[in-house]
Design a protein around this motif. Structure first.
Motif, PDB file in Angstrom:
ATOM      1  N   GLY A 142     -27.361 -24.784  23.309  1.00  0.00           N
ATOM      2  CA  GLY A 142     -28.374 -24.341  24.274  1.00  0.00           C
ATOM      3  C   GLY A 142     -29.470 -25.353  24.511  1.00  0.00           C
ATOM      4  N   ILE A 143     -29.150 -26.640  24.296  1.00  0.00           N
ATOM      5  CA  ILE A 143     -30.143 -27.695  24.439  1.00  0.00           C
ATOM      6  C   ILE A 143     -29.772 -28.584  25.620  1.00  0.00           C
ATOM      7  N   ALA A 158     -25.139 -22.612  30.424  1.00  0.00           N
ATOM      8  CA  ALA A 158     -25.616 -21.577  29.513  1.00  0.00           C
ATOM      9  C   ALA A 158     -24.763 -20.307  29.601  1.00  0.00           C
ATOM     10  N   ASP A 159     -23.830 -20.285  30.530  1.00  0.00           N
ATOM     11  CA  ASP A 159     -22.960 -19.122  30.676  1.00  0.00           C
ATOM     12  C   ASP A 159     -22.048 -18.993  29.457  1.00  0.00           C
ATOM     13  N   PRO A 160     -21.897 -17.771  28.888  1.00  0.00           N
ATOM     14  CA  PRO A 160     -21.071 -17.583  27.686  1.00  0.00           C
ATOM     15  C   PRO A 160     -19.632 -18.078  27.853  1.00  0.00           C
ATOM     16  N   GLU A 164     -17.905 -20.948  25.596  1.00  0.00           N
ATOM     17  CA  GLU A 164     -16.632 -20.700  24.911  1.00  0.00           C
ATOM     18  C   GLU A 164     -15.632 -21.815  25.245  1.00  0.00           C
ATOM     19  N   ALA A 165     -15.615 -22.242  26.496  1.00  0.00           N
ATOM     20  CA  ALA A 165     -14.706 -23.315  26.900  1.00  0.00           C
ATOM     21  C   ALA A 165     -15.070 -24.630  26.221  1.00  0.00           C
ATOM     22  N   LEU A 166     -16.360 -24.916  26.145  1.00  0.00           N
ATOM     23  CA  LEU A 166     -16.810 -26.148  25.487  1.00  0.00           C
ATOM     24  C   LEU A 166     -16.435 -26.154  24.014  1.00  0.00           C
ATOM     25  N   LYS A 167     -16.614 -25.016  23.341  1.00  0.00           N
ATOM     26  CA  LYS A 167     -16.244 -24.924  21.929  1.00  0.00           C
ATOM     27  C   LYS A 167     -14.749 -25.131  21.742  1.00  0.00           C
TER      28      LYS A 167
END
Length: 268
Positions: A142-143, A158-160, A164-167
């Motif tokens: 969130g930075i 910031a969209d969940p 999730e995709a980034l993770k």
């Protein structure tokens, strides 16, 4: 003094990284000792244990080749009046003077890089994988990776679903294990009589943290700046967020930085 293609490639990458550092901090007129820790964290001069001696030697090499201003325009060298072997290095914003891979001159003569031009362009334009991973991890946390501020105009990042995709992309196995662990935890039925144990972190203002070690507010700010957890008394760095620093806000909208109580050990 003649520069090798390897020297030029390194100088181009340094210019890009230094410019990024100047932009995210908003600082100017920095010394080499201010810039070097950031460069070392990003993989430059890893074996340099003298707080930038190797870094300054490389800048001196560019300077003697009359290429410093062309390759690293952020850097300005002021020779010593008493000793020509020593001087001061200062760094300023130079986004309008960023070097290009072609058209570089040395000693007033156009250098021919036809054999290596594509490689130099690639080195200058391509982002290092470790830098890319750092940016994605900051987005997940969130930075804003440019300002290094929490929840600072992240937009769709910031969209969940995007998080999730980034993770999933950055570490698919670790994220799968995280989801599996959460799923298993939710399936465990705990006895009604059992109360969850809370291990809350105590967060304190700089003044309150200082009182634990008989230190003043200014001393706390100085220590946290030294460890690069804050850029100033109102701005937390990426390292600071990793250490648990956060903002607290009152109903009037006033915001200040609070620190985990565990950081009191740095004040000894």
């Amino acid at each position: 003094m003649k520069l090798t293609n390897k020297d030029i490639q390194l100088a181009l990458k340094l210019s890009k990284t230094i410019q990024h550092f100047l932009e995210i901090t908003g600082n100017t007129n920095l010394r080499s000792t201010d810039v070097f820790p950031y460069l070392k964290r990003h993989g430059y001069f890893k074996n340099d244990v003298d707080n930038g001696k190797e870094f300054r030697s490389f800048l001196k090499k560019l300077y003697k080749a009359n290429m410093l201003g062309s390759l690293v325009p952020q850097c300005h060298y002021i020779p010593s009046l008493n000793n020509p072997n020593f001087g001061e290095w200062y760094f300023h914003d130079a986004k309008d003077k960023m070097p290009k891979a072609n058209g570089i001159k040395s000693n007033g003569h156009e250098k021919n890089f036809e054999n290596n031009l594509s490689q130099i362009k690639s080195t200058y334009a391509k982002m290092d994988i470790n830098e890319a991973i750092d940016i994605v991890q900051m987005l997940i946390a969130g930075i804003n990776p440019v300002t290094e501020r929490l929840q600072d105009d992240l937009g769709v990042c910031a969209d969940p679903t995007v998080i999730e995709a980034l993770k999933t992309i950055i570490d698919p196995e670790a994220y799968r294990e995280e989801i599996d662990a959460l799923t298993k935890t939710s399936e465990i039925k705990k006895p009604k009589s059992s109360a969850p144990k809370e291990n809350k972190t105590e967060y304190l203002s700089a003044t309150a943290l200082g009182k634990l070690k008989d230190k003043t507010y200014s001393e706390v700010i100085s220590v946290m700046t030294k460890y690069q957890y804050i850029a100033d008394k109102e701005q937390i760095t990426y390292l600071g967020f990793e250490k648990g620093l956060m903002f607290r806000q009152n109903p009037n909208g006033n915001k200040w930085i609070v620190y985990p109580e565990s950081l009191k050990e740095l004040l000894d």
